[in-house]
Design an enzyme around this catalytic site. Structure first.
Site, PDB file in Angstrom:
ATOM      1  N   GLY A  10       2.920  -2.990   3.592  1.00  0.00           N
ATOM      2  CA  GLY A  10       3.833  -4.119   3.669  1.00  0.00           C
ATOM      3  C   GLY A  10       3.110  -5.444   3.733  1.00  0.00           C
ATOM      4  N   CYS A  54       0.830  -1.197   0.000  1.00  0.00           N
ATOM      5  CA  CYS A  54       0.000   0.000   0.000  1.00  0.00           C
ATOM      6  C   CYS A  54       0.868   1.252   0.000  1.00  0.00           C
ATOM      7  CB  CYS A  54      -0.906   0.014   1.232  1.00  0.00           C
ATOM      8  SG  CYS A  54      -1.900  -1.487   1.416  1.00  0.00           S
ATOM      9  N   SER A  73      -4.864  -4.559  -2.560  1.00  0.00           N
ATOM     10  CA  SER A  73      -5.427  -5.665  -1.780  1.00  0.00           C
ATOM     11  C   SER A  73      -4.683  -6.962  -2.072  1.00  0.00           C
ATOM     12  CB  SER A  73      -6.916  -5.839  -2.102  1.00  0.00           C
ATOM     13  OG  SER A  73      -7.623  -4.645  -1.857  1.00  0.00           O
TER      14      SER A  73
END
Length: 622
Positions: A75, A2, A50
């Protein structure tokens, strides 16, 4: 995987639009969802790619059930399922199957000590509403980035990438002379330094605690130096071979936990091949997707080696060839790099990531293998330096290599000989530093305009290397070199390249070699199992003889570079010198000399010119 942003402002609430603008610059890190949370005095923003629990329940920012803690996380935690089980036994409950919620729960129960239990790569922020404190943390090897700046009254702003941080109106704008000096020397920027003054990177294996009216606390939670100082394994070679093969299988399997398609990069070299072979030991090989990038220039091409491994293991293999017109991608690649950065392999990695992302969302890589197992040619050079440094007539030999014809092939013989004899005049530490030096301190003097020369040349990048050498001065010289490379080259070049080029295409890359449990085990191997005489990666190669073609295991190391020496054109020269800001810093006359010597094959100035071109392109964003 992310992207995170945040601002802690004690004096007045942060402007929501500013955080939204910061988030907009890192959508590539998280194209699947975005979230913004405000809670005086903190504001968090998050972009989500995701990977685990792809449902909306696992979106971020994520708050615990009490409302006291909120997290933004970037992470992957490879042991999150085991941690989740432990936390359930302690009476905690979960509403998702994500590793983010596990990190938050671990922090609630164990506090800072939770970091010691995490296996994986991460950069995250947790706000404690009751204690009114912000906690920032980064993984042990620095696989995931975290930039920040501190303003008045402990106002801190942070982000996964500098381009996001620059959207904040308080972000410093002036260029950092120390970082410029580092870039000219190495084609990358070292450690906590950033190209902008008063902007920093949270160091690997560190956390920061920020509280009102108190100085920020920056603290290490894991010491790489201590791993190098630990006793070496005293076991028979046959036993170590088996342990290494099984350990690599175990750590690779941990890295394959995913709720989305996963594959692997495959160059045909021992590191990536060993990862793919390990994957095939716990799943059907024809279900493994692998990806390779090649070049039209045969001296840079590794497609045959990769295909041989792919056929031997039986994986679903995909490849692509990068042609000279790929240099046209350089402006996009420079922008993706975020800071000035000029590792030539960023071009094929960018293209490779783009290709892989069409079929998978996660890829495993062999990064870290060279630094842990002494795989680079530079370590052979270090060994030769120890043998040859005492011979007479070194200066005569050094002058003699100037008469060698110049080739622009990949890491050509003449290039290696010139680099080696340049370092032969120096002590062991300086010589190791010199193997990868781009511009010497004297060359930087000539290259810089007088208005910047004095300030830049106050900063010798080798001073940082000297400090790292002191950390492990009681270790053998070769171990010192490995430690220094893990603290500099790996963190600030290899991992920057992999993170930025892959995330530009929303592709997560995981490096099993850098699981800290595996890395700690490898560090404790006696050096004879890494560099044996001049044979690199001795034990790793032995451990893979059952699984890979011997011709690949014992092939000469190639590296993954692009033929930029042959790609530099008149157009690239004109673009560099058309940049007004760039010309304010650098001498047009000296750059013209570099191009002329390169074009006339009097010197291979490819790395120097490529670095300057990338720096010039980055300066266009100022």
């Amino acid at each position: 995987m992310c992207g995170i942003v945040g601002s802690l402002s004690w004096s007045r609430p942060e402007n929501r639009t500013i955080i939204a603008n910061m988030m907009s610059k890192i959508v590539h890190r998280g194209p699947d969802a975005g979230g913004l949370w405000e809670g005086d005095p903190i504001t968090f923003g998050h972009r989500r790619l995701s990977i685990l629990d792809v449902s909306a329940n696992a979106n971020q920012p994520m708050m615990d059930s009490s409302g006291r803690y909120i997290i933004v996380f970037n992470g992957e935690i490879y042991n999150f399922q085991l941690l989740r089980d432990s936390l359930l036994e302690q009476g905690l409950s979960f509403k998702t199957h994500s590793d983010t919620e596990v990190v938050l729960a671990a922090w609630k129960l164990w506090g800072v000590n939770a970091l010691l239990r995490l296996e994986g790569m991460f950069a995250f922020a947790i706000w404690d509403a009751q204690e009114q404190q912000l906690f920032l943390a980064r993984d042990r090897f620095g696989e995931k980035p975290l930039f920040y700046f501190l303003h008045k009254t402990n106002h801190i702003v942070f982000a996964s990438e500098l381009k996001a941080l620059r959207q904040h109106p308080l972000c410093p704008k002036s260029l950092n002379s120390r970082a410029i000096s580092q870039f000219l020397s190495l084609n990358y920027i070292l450690t906590e330094s950033c190209i902008l003054d008063n902007v920093h990177k949270l160091p690997p294996a560190h956390y920061m605690l920020i509280r009102k009216d108190k100085a920020p606390l920056l603290q290490s939670y894991w010491s790489l130096a201590e791993q190098f100082q630990a006793p070496k394994w005293n076991l028979p070679q046959d036993q170590l071979v088996g342990l290494l093969a099984d350990s690599l299988k175990t750590t690779t399997q941990k890295c394959t936990v995913s709720d989305v398609p996963l594959g692997a990069f495959l160059s045909g070299g021992i590191d990536s091949s060993a990862i793919v072979a390990s994957m095939a030991r716990f799943q059907k090989s024809n279900n493994i997707k692998t990806f390779t990038m090649g070049f039209e220039d045969d001296s840079f091409n590794e497609l045959d080696k990769a295909q041989r491994v792919a056929s031997h293991i039986g994986v679903d293999h995909h490849w692509e060839i990068a042609s000279i017109d790929r240099m046209s991608l350089l402006p996009k690649i420079v922008a993706a790099a975020d800071e000035p950065f000029a590792d030539t392999s960023m071009i094929p990695v960018y293209i490779l990531a783009e290709m892989a992302r069409k079929r998978v969302t996660v890829c495993l890589s062999g990064d870290g293998g060279d630094e842990l197992f002494a795989g680079y040619e530079t370590y052979r050079a270090d060994k030769l330096h120890g043998w040859m440094s005492k011979i007479p007539f070194k200066s005569f030999l050094s002058r003699g290599v100037d008469f060698l014809p110049v080739s622009l092939n990949k890491v050509s013989f003449d290039y290696k000989v010139r680099q080696f004899f340049k370092g032969l005049q120096l002590n062991a530490q300086m010589a190791h530093y010199s193997w990868r030096t781009i511009f010497s301190e004297n060359e930087k003097q000539s290259l810089l305009q007088a208005t910047h020369r004095e300030e830049v040349n106050k900063h010798n990048p080798f001073d940082i290397f000297k400090q790292f050498y002191r950390d492990v001065e009681q270790c053998s010289l070769l171990e010192q070199h490995l430690y220094v490379d893990l603290k500099t080259w790996l963190v600030d070049d290899i991992l920057v390249k992999v993170d930025r080029m892959s995330m530009a295409h929303s592709l997560e890359v995981r490096a099993p070699f850098l699981n800290h449990i595996f890395a700690e085990w490898v560090i404790r191997l006696p050096m004879k199992y890494k560099l044996n005489f001049l044979r690199t990666k001795a034990l790793l190669k032995k451990s893979q003889e059952k699984f890979l073609p011997l011709s690949n295991i014992y092939a000469r190391k190639e590296g993954f570079n692009a033929p930029v020496s042959q790609w530099l054109t008149q157009e690239s020269r004109e673009r560099m010198l058309d940049n007004q800001i760039f010309r304010e810093w650098f001498s047009e006359k000296e750059i013209q000399k570099l191009y002329e010597a390169h074009e006339n094959k009097k010197a291979d100035n490819g790395l120097k010119l490529f670095g300057l071109l990338c720096l010039s392109m980055w300066m266009e964003s100022l």
